[in-house]
Motif scaffolding. Structure first.
Motif, PDB file in Angstrom:
ATOM      1  N   TYR A  52       0.780  -1.288   0.050  1.00 39.74           N
ATOM      2  CA  TYR A  52       0.077  -0.054   0.013  1.00 39.74           C
ATOM      3  C   TYR A  52       0.917   1.126   0.204  1.00 39.74           C
ATOM      4  O   TYR A  52       2.209   1.156   0.531  1.00 39.74           O
ATOM      5  CB  TYR A  52      -0.824  -0.007   1.242  1.00 39.74           C
ATOM      6  CG  TYR A  52      -0.395  -0.058   2.491  1.00 39.74           C
ATOM      7  CD1 TYR A  52       0.255   1.066   3.202  1.00 39.74           C
ATOM      8  CD2 TYR A  52      -0.100  -1.544   3.187  1.00 39.74           C
ATOM      9  CE1 TYR A  52       0.877   0.931   4.386  1.00 39.74           C
ATOM     10  CE2 TYR A  52       0.605  -1.497   4.490  1.00 39.74           C
ATOM     11  CZ  TYR A  52       1.198  -0.422   4.837  1.00 39.74           C
ATOM     12  OH  TYR A  52       1.900  -0.443   6.268  1.00 39.74           O
ATOM     13  N   SER A 100      -3.464  -0.231  -8.696  1.00 42.87           N
ATOM     14  CA  SER A 100      -4.110   0.321  -7.570  1.00 42.87           C
ATOM     15  C   SER A 100      -5.537   0.339  -7.909  1.00 42.87           C
ATOM     16  O   SER A 100      -6.452   0.964  -6.907  1.00 42.87           O
ATOM     17  CB  SER A 100      -3.465   1.288  -7.129  1.00 42.87           C
ATOM     18  OG  SER A 100      -4.015   2.452  -7.992  1.00 42.87           O
ATOM     19  N   THR A 105      -1.004   6.579  -8.877  1.00 44.83           N
ATOM     20  CA  THR A 105       0.243   6.271  -8.260  1.00 44.83           C
ATOM     21  C   THR A 105       1.605   6.361  -9.004  1.00 44.83           C
ATOM     22  O   THR A 105       1.450   7.144 -10.304  1.00 44.83           O
ATOM     23  CB  THR A 105       0.310   4.751  -8.154  1.00 44.83           C
ATOM     24  OG1 THR A 105       0.113   4.091  -9.605  1.00 44.83           O
ATOM     25  CG2 THR A 105      -0.813   4.153  -7.270  1.00 44.83           C
ATOM     26  N   TYR A 155      -2.290  -1.829  -3.569  1.00 48.87           N
ATOM     27  CA  TYR A 155      -1.849  -1.917  -4.800  1.00 48.87           C
ATOM     28  C   TYR A 155      -1.038  -3.230  -5.217  1.00 48.87           C
ATOM     29  O   TYR A 155      -1.014  -3.997  -4.036  1.00 48.87           O
ATOM     30  CB  TYR A 155      -0.663  -1.023  -5.378  1.00 48.87           C
ATOM     31  CG  TYR A 155       0.400  -1.103  -4.668  1.00 48.87           C
ATOM     32  CD1 TYR A 155       1.319  -1.946  -5.056  1.00 48.87           C
ATOM     33  CD2 TYR A 155       0.737  -0.080  -3.518  1.00 48.87           C
ATOM     34  CE1 TYR A 155       2.757  -1.736  -4.549  1.00 48.87           C
ATOM     35  CE2 TYR A 155       1.948  -0.210  -3.064  1.00 48.87           C
ATOM     36  CZ  TYR A 155       2.892  -1.213  -3.273  1.00 48.87           C
ATOM     37  OH  TYR A 155       3.953  -1.179  -2.740  1.00 48.87           O
TER      38      TYR A 155
END
Length: 161
Positions: A52, A100, A105, A155
């Motif tokens: 994460y 994700s 990201t 993710y």
């Protein structure tokens, strides 16, 4: 966190004693989520990890302002890399992808020789990915970040040959 210090005089000089220097970043950080060790011909399942995003340190401050191709290193992450990726031999080509579910990201990878690779949005997708040639054997530090400081998004990271 910096602990309180005691100030004292000795031989007419002021001395400051520090009980901890934990406010300074460590030179070699332990990866947050562990390691991926890969050799040519690795099974697809060996190139998958999850984690994460978190952190509020800018990736340019941790890694670099831009990578070897001039791509900007954007986003925020922890000081420690998320993964250590160990390539047991040279790879002519690798693709590293973040999934994700469409969150914004970023990705930064620092190689054993200091080479930096960075990515932000991939096409219409907000997730980051890097597809690049010439990956030398050695240890790589991998940061998966977010465009917003402190965002916590789950993710999956996938490495493909």
């Amino acid at each position: 966190m910096l602990r309180r210090t005691k100030l004292r005089f000795k031989y007419g000089c002021l001395l400051a004693g520090m009980t901890a220097l934990s406010a300074l970043p460590a030179l070699a950080e332990t990866p947050v989520f562990g390691a991926l060790t890969l050799a040519p011909g690795f099974k697809p399942s060996q190139g998958v990890a999850s984690g994460y995003t978190s952190g509020s340190t800018s990736l340019p401050a941790i890694v670099a302002n831009q990578d070897r191709r001039g791509n900007k290193c954007l986003g925020f992450a922890d000081n420690a890399p998320d993964y250590k990726m160990v390539l047991q031999k040279d790879f002519p080509q690798l693709a590293i992808e973040v999934d994700s579910g469409g969150k914004d990201t970023t990705l930064a990878i620092k190689g054993p020789d200091g080479t930096v690779r960075c990515a932000d949005d991939t096409g219409k997708n907000k997730d980051a990915s890097i597809q690049d040639p010439d990956w030398k054997a050695g240890e790589y530090e991998v940061w998966v970040g977010s465009i917003e400081a402190g965002s916590r998004w789950k993710y999956k990271l996938t490495v493909r040959q």
